[in-house]
Design a protein around this motif. Structure first.
Motif, short mmCIF file in Angstrom:
data_model
loop_
_atom_site.label_atom_id
_atom_site.label_comp_id
_atom_site.label_asym_id
_atom_site.label_seq_id
_atom_site.Cartn_x
_atom_site.Cartn_y
_atom_site.Cartn_z
N ILE A 119 34.45 40.17 52.52
CA ILE A 119 35.61 41.01 52.18
C ILE A 119 35.27 42.50 52.20
O ILE A 119 36.00 43.32 51.65
N TRP A 120 34.15 42.86 52.83
CA TRP A 120 33.85 44.28 52.99
C TRP A 120 35.02 44.98 53.67
O TRP A 120 35.69 44.41 54.54
N VAL A 121 35.24 46.24 53.29
CA VAL A 121 36.33 47.01 53.89
C VAL A 121 36.04 47.29 55.36
O VAL A 121 36.96 47.35 56.18
N GLU A 271 46.49 54.82 56.85
CA GLU A 271 45.70 53.76 57.50
C GLU A 271 46.09 52.40 56.91
O GLU A 271 45.40 51.89 56.01
N PRO A 272 47.18 51.82 57.36
CA PRO A 272 47.64 50.54 56.80
C PRO A 272 46.60 49.43 56.88
O PRO A 272 46.50 48.60 55.96
N ASP A 273 45.82 49.39 57.96
CA ASP A 273 44.82 48.32 58.10
C ASP A 273 43.75 48.45 57.03
O ASP A 273 43.34 47.46 56.41
N THR A 274 43.29 49.69 56.79
CA THR A 274 42.30 49.91 55.73
C THR A 274 42.89 49.56 54.38
O THR A 274 42.23 48.96 53.53
N ARG A 277 42.68 45.93 53.47
CA ARG A 277 41.36 45.47 53.06
C ARG A 277 41.00 45.99 51.67
O ARG A 277 40.28 45.32 50.91
N LEU A 278 41.50 47.17 51.31
CA LEU A 278 41.24 47.71 49.97
C LEU A 278 41.84 46.83 48.89
O LEU A 278 41.25 46.62 47.83
N VAL A 279 43.05 46.33 49.16
CA VAL A 279 43.75 45.51 48.16
C VAL A 279 42.93 44.29 47.78
O VAL A 279 42.91 43.88 46.61
N GLY A 280 42.25 43.70 48.74
CA GLY A 280 41.46 42.52 48.44
C GLY A 280 40.04 42.81 47.99
O GLY A 280 39.31 41.88 47.66
#
Length: 445
Positions: A119-121, A271-274, A277-280
């Motif tokens: 789950i790394w960003v 940056e929606p993609d980033t 990943r931050l949310v998780g």
């Protein structure tokens, strides 16, 4: 570019300071965060080296916090792979402990934790000088779970030892315009641990000094230098401008720290993609991004729930907190209550006068005169002691100066488990005594 108080252009003043650094220190390390200040400091240093024919390399060290904008990663990559004739890059991607202020249930997180690689960003960078868990050098400082500020200081000492130098200067791109703490790092009257008589330096340990070459620059100076000299910079700032972030609020910070929370919601736009990943990655990121800056997290004018006093509301919120957070916060809460109800606390004379004219209904006040300690204060102060901790002192002075249950409740709402909103500084190690915390704060400053 603007001048200093002595009428010297800030560029000229910085070059004079760098001349001292390269004259008096046989090892130079530059702390590079990827932000505007460390970027302009690096460029100013490289310009000085080229102008004066300095060919001995400096070490550029970057502590990578994993969770960041792609624009920041791109800029860091550019810097750490350029000018290799003058720099030795040290790019640290290790699971140090980093404070999380987006949730009461997770007080810290560890970037690049190998147990959470799925789950790394983003992936580990592939560039010269990257240090990760698979290639840690022999004798490198302990890092796993060590608080980042402590780890950074230990790395500074390690770099000094590895260099074999007599003296190492750590160039740090801080500007006093940014905060009172930074102002104190340069100008506090009791400062004595510095190199020679240069107040823009601070001793860290034997032979190791922090140096602040651009401490007197304003934010406008940074952007004038970037424009006039055509220096590269983190293009994230252009994106901030496009979405309406004021110049003074543009900062590159960990999105899970208190100072990064305001920008956390911007990830969704920039940056929606980033963002996904931050949310998780860290508990509470989504909630903070949605409700940060709203009443749900103690922003704006907070309305006291019907049927509650601020004390009863604070106690209600307290009971909802995880047991671990309560255990960490309780010693500080007891300390502040003792301070104001037993020994008495110092207030500015204007605030004390306001309390005389408009005392709280739920607490008697003793006015004990001027402070008797040896601390130097620029503003006249008066010591006051409350018979009990007041419920609400709104309107009687600055919120940051007066103690009350309302202020405590706001800390609980804002996930401020360090109680910075009640005047406590950030500590480097959890569960330490207050004395040790204050000593640590002096080292950081």
């Amino acid at each position: 570019m603007k001048g200093t108080k002595k009428g010297v252009d800030v560029w000229e003043a910085t070059q004079r300071r760098l001349k001292v650094v390269f004259r008096d220190f046989d090892n130079v390390v530059l702390a590079f965060s990827g932000g505007k200040d460390s970027g302009v400091m690096l460029n100013a240093t490289l310009a000085h080296m080229r102008e004066h024919g300095i060919t001995k390399k400096i070490t550029v060290v970057h502590f990578d916090y994993e969770a960041q904008y792609q624009a920041t990663t791109d800029y860091v990559t550019e810097v750490m792979t350029s000018n290799l004739d003058l720099i030795d890059p040290v790019w640290i991607c290790l699971p140090m402990a980093v404070i999380s202020e987006v949730s009461m249930y997770q007080s810290h997180w560890k970037p690049w934790d190998p147990e959470l690689e799925d789950i790394w960003v983003r992936p580990l960078p592939d560039a010269p000088g990257v240090i990760h868990t698979g290639n840690v050098p022999e004798g490198f400082p302990k890092y796993d779970g060590v608080w980042d500020y402590t780890f950074q200081e230990q790395v500074s000492r390690w770099l000094h030892r590895c260099s074999g130098a007599d003296r190492t200067a750590i160039l740090v791109g801080i500007r006093t315009q940014e905060s009172h703490h930074r102002q104190a790092a340069i100008h506090r009257e009791d400062k004595h641990a510095m190199w020679q008589s240069y107040r823009w330096t601070t001793k860290l340990s034997d032979g190791v000094y922090n140096a602040y070459p651009i401490h007197d620059w304003n934010v406008e100076d940074v952007w004038v230098a970037n424009g006039d000299r055509q220096w590269s910079y983190n293009e994230l700032y252009d994106l901030f401008h496009l979405v309406g972030v004021p110049l003074s609020d543009m900062r590159v910070a960990s999105p899970f720290r208190g100072e990064g929370q305001e920008n956390l919601k911007l990830y969704r736009e920039i940056e929606p993609d980033t963002w996904g990943r931050l949310v998780g990655r860290v508990n509470g990121a989504n909630f903070t991004a949605i409700y940060g800056g709203t009443r749900a997290m103690g922003a704006g004018k907070i309305k006291l729930p019907e049927g509650h006093t601020w004390k009863s509301y604070a106690v209600f919120l307290w009971k909802t907190l995880p047991e671990e957070r309560r255990a960490e916060m309780l010693p500080k809460i007891r300390t502040t209550m003792r301070y104001w109800t037993v020994s008495g606390g110092a207030l500015t004379t204007g605030t004390a006068a306001n309390l005389r004219e408009n005392p709280p209904e739920d607490a008697a006040i003793e006015f004990l005169g001027a402070p008797t300690d040896n601390r130097k204060r620029k503003t006249p102060m008066e010591v006051v002691r409350f018979s009990r901790y007041p419920d609400d002192l709104s309107g009687r002075g600055p919120v940051a100066e007066l103690p009350d249950w309302r202020r405590m409740a706001l800390c609980f709402l804002r996930n401020d488990w360090q109680l910075k909103g009640m005047g406590f500084g950030q500590t480097a190690i959890r569960h330490t005594q207050r004395v040790r915390a204050l000593e640590k704060l002096k080292e950081v400053l």
